[in-house]
Design a protein around this motif. Structure first.
Motif, short mmCIF file in Angstrom:
data_model
loop_
_atom_site.label_atom_id
_atom_site.label_comp_id
_atom_site.label_asym_id
_atom_site.label_seq_id
_atom_site.Cartn_x
_atom_site.Cartn_y
_atom_site.Cartn_z
N GLY A 3 0.79 -1.23 0.00
CA GLY A 3 0.00 0.00 0.00
C GLY A 3 0.82 1.27 0.00
N SER A 4 2.12 1.17 0.28
CA SER A 4 2.94 2.37 0.32
C SER A 4 3.61 2.65 -1.01
N SER A 5 3.33 1.86 -2.04
CA SER A 5 3.94 2.09 -3.35
C SER A 5 2.93 1.82 -4.46
N TYR A 6 3.19 2.41 -5.61
CA TYR A 6 2.33 2.19 -6.77
C TYR A 6 3.11 2.51 -8.04
N LEU A 7 2.60 2.07 -9.18
CA LEU A 7 3.23 2.32 -10.47
C LEU A 7 2.49 3.43 -11.21
N ARG A 8 3.26 4.28 -11.89
CA ARG A 8 2.69 5.33 -12.74
C ARG A 8 3.60 5.49 -13.95
N PRO A 9 3.14 6.17 -15.00
CA PRO A 9 4.05 6.41 -16.12
C PRO A 9 5.26 7.21 -15.65
N TYR A 10 6.43 6.85 -16.16
CA TYR A 10 7.66 7.53 -15.76
C TYR A 10 7.74 8.93 -16.39
N ARG A 11 7.25 9.05 -17.62
CA ARG A 11 7.30 10.32 -18.35
C ARG A 11 6.23 10.28 -19.43
N SER A 12 6.12 11.31 -20.22
CA SER A 12 5.23 11.31 -21.37
C SER A 12 5.75 10.30 -22.39
N GLY A 13 4.83 9.66 -23.09
CA GLY A 13 5.23 8.69 -24.12
C GLY A 13 4.24 8.69 -25.26
N SER A 14 4.70 8.38 -26.45
CA SER A 14 3.80 8.31 -27.60
C SER A 14 4.24 7.20 -28.54
N ALA A 15 3.29 6.72 -29.32
CA ALA A 15 3.56 5.68 -30.31
C ALA A 15 2.49 5.77 -31.39
N GLU A 16 2.87 5.40 -32.58
CA GLU A 16 1.94 5.46 -33.71
C GLU A 16 1.92 4.13 -34.43
N ILE A 17 0.73 3.68 -34.79
CA ILE A 17 0.61 2.49 -35.63
C ILE A 17 -0.37 2.81 -36.75
N THR A 18 -0.27 2.06 -37.83
CA THR A 18 -1.18 2.21 -38.96
C THR A 18 -1.82 0.87 -39.23
N GLU A 19 -3.13 0.88 -39.41
CA GLU A 19 -3.90 -0.34 -39.68
C GLU A 19 -4.85 -0.04 -40.82
N LYS A 20 -4.62 -0.67 -41.98
CA LYS A 20 -5.46 -0.47 -43.16
C LYS A 20 -5.67 1.02 -43.43
N ARG A 21 -4.59 1.74 -43.43
CA ARG A 21 -4.52 3.18 -43.74
C ARG A 21 -5.11 4.07 -42.65
N SER A 22 -5.71 3.50 -41.61
CA SER A 22 -6.10 4.31 -40.46
C SER A 22 -4.86 4.52 -39.58
N ARG A 23 -4.68 5.76 -39.16
CA ARG A 23 -3.52 6.11 -38.33
C ARG A 23 -3.97 6.24 -36.88
N PHE A 24 -3.27 5.57 -35.98
CA PHE A 24 -3.56 5.62 -34.54
C PHE A 24 -2.34 6.19 -33.83
N LEU A 25 -2.51 7.34 -33.22
CA LEU A 25 -1.42 7.98 -32.48
C LEU A 25 -1.81 8.01 -31.00
N ALA A 26 -1.08 7.23 -30.20
CA ALA A 26 -1.39 7.14 -28.77
C ALA A 26 -0.40 7.98 -27.98
N ARG A 27 -0.93 8.71 -27.01
CA ARG A 27 -0.10 9.50 -26.10
C ARG A 27 -0.45 9.14 -24.67
N VAL A 28 0.57 8.98 -23.83
CA VAL A 28 0.40 8.69 -22.41
C VAL A 28 1.04 9.82 -21.63
N GLU A 29 0.34 10.27 -20.59
CA GLU A 29 0.83 11.36 -19.76
C GLU A 29 0.63 11.00 -18.29
#
Length: 201
Positions: A3-29
């Motif tokens: 209970g005294s610890s937990y996980l969180r994102p270390y920093r901002s992060g992003s990644a992009e994938i393409t699926e059948k010409r659709s573009r997916f750009l994910a951002r984590v903050e």
């Protein structure tokens, strides 16, 4: 994780994938409040008005959890992204996956795979950090105990944060909450009471 610890994102992060010409750009903050999460989402919506969807999910340690498919079929986008963060045990995050439609329908299964893959890749780019409660301890010792004191601190999973050298040496250590008594006892045994220990906060 206790209970005294937990996980969180270390920093901002992003990644992009393409699926059948659709573009997916994910951002984590990493975020600490709903207002921070919503400000992050609003900023992306304003800067990328040409996007077809801004699917989002955010979760906070206080239990706040919000997500939206933003017009995608129900269950096809936000829930797969949320599953990524739940599976990793991460909290205090906001993830926005922005999609630009490429002209080909992907179906619910294809959307689920694309949104979860984009979210997972963005989380990998952000990395994770363990946040835990630490206690500051102060040790005052003769110079002859300095090396042994530093080893003792490290052996207990603590960290020497600062050292001050005058007529004696004063070491400030950070120890994971709950480990104070064990470290103080080891130092006492190692020095036969020759090192003065105190809790600083």
């Amino acid at each position: 994780m206790d209970g005294s610890s937990y996980l969180r994102p270390y920093r901002s992060g992003s990644a992009e994938i393409t699926e059948k010409r659709s573009r997916f750009l994910a951002r984590v903050e990493p975020v600490e409040s709903e207002s921070e999460a919503l400000a992050f989402l609003d900023g992306l919506r304003r800067s990328e008005r040409d996007a077809t969807h801004h699917v989002y999910v955010y979760g906070l340690r206080d239990g706040a959890l919000r997500y939206s498919d933003d017009g995608e079929p129900h269950g096809s986008s936000a829930m797969p992204a949320l599953t990524v963060f739940r599976g990793a045990g991460v909290t205090d995050f906001c993830c926005v996956v922005t999609r630009w439609f490429g002209g080909t329908l992907l179906g619910v299964g294809g959307l689920q795979r694309a949104y979860s893959a984009a979210a997972a890749a963005a989380l990998r780019a952000a990395g994770t950090a363990e946040v835990r409660l630490w206690t500051r301890l102060g040790f005052t010792a003769p110079y002859s105990f300095y090396d042994r004191l530093c080893r003792c601190i490290e052996d207990c999973g603590a960290s020497a944060a600062d050292s001050e050298f005058t007529d004696r040496v004063r070491v400030t250590a950070l120890v994971p909450a709950g480990g104070e008594a064990g470290l103080m006892e080891r130092v006492r045994d190692m020095s036969a009471g020759g090192v003065l220990a105190e809790t600083l906060g």
